[in-house]
Design an enzyme around this catalytic site. Structure first.
Site, PDB file in Angstrom:
ATOM      1  N   CYS A  38     -10.900  -2.117  19.737  1.00 37.99           N
ATOM      2  CA  CYS A  38     -11.467  -0.997  20.492  1.00 37.99           C
ATOM      3  C   CYS A  38     -12.418  -1.514  21.578  1.00 37.99           C
ATOM      4  CB  CYS A  38     -12.195  -0.079  19.511  1.00 37.99           C
ATOM      5  SG  CYS A  38     -13.250   1.170  20.254  1.00 37.99           S
ATOM      6  N   CYS A  41     -15.905  -0.037  21.516  1.00 37.82           N
ATOM      7  CA  CYS A  41     -16.631  -0.576  20.355  1.00 37.82           C
ATOM      8  C   CYS A  41     -17.235  -1.934  20.698  1.00 37.82           C
ATOM      9  CB  CYS A  41     -15.699  -0.734  19.152  1.00 37.82           C
ATOM     10  SG  CYS A  41     -14.975   0.809  18.559  1.00 37.82           S
TER      11      CYS A  41
END
Length: 113
Positions: A38, A41
């Site tokens: 991600c 993230c």
């Protein structure tokens, strides 16, 4: 522990350690539900490091890889990542979803404390 979660400020939790840590940690804990693939993230990681330093002694920041613990993510209603959940006294208190800047993160934590 994954490479992206090796800092002592933002140490990793797993499915086995999550419940005990949340239940036994006095004060507030911010858990970052994330995944290594991600992009947002990964972008959030250094901001969480700074948040942990900024609120040292007031909060603990931990990371939980949703790929390794999908049932735990589902149990906490995580539908998108990154999701940050602030726990107080073992209970979910508030959450943020998505990528946020340092100012937004600090304001969120201050409001919860």
């Amino acid at each position: 522990m994954s490479e992206a979660a090796t800092s002592t400020n933002t140490a990793a939790l797993d499915a086995a350690s999550f419940a005990a840590f949340i239940a036994n940690e006095p004060g507030a804990v911010v858990v970052d539900f994330w995944a290594p693939w991600c992009g947002p993230c990964r972008a959030l990681a250094p901001r969480l490091e700074q948040l942990a330093r900024q609120f040292e002694g007031q909060i603990r920041v931990r990371k939980l890889n949703v790929d390794d613990a999908p049932e735990l993510a589902a149990a906490h209603g995580v539908r998108g990542i990154p999701t940050l959940i602030l726990f107080k006294d073992g209970q979910a208190h508030s959450r943020l979803v998505g990528l946020h800047d340092e100012t937004q993160l600090s304001s969120w934590v201050r409001a919860a404390l």
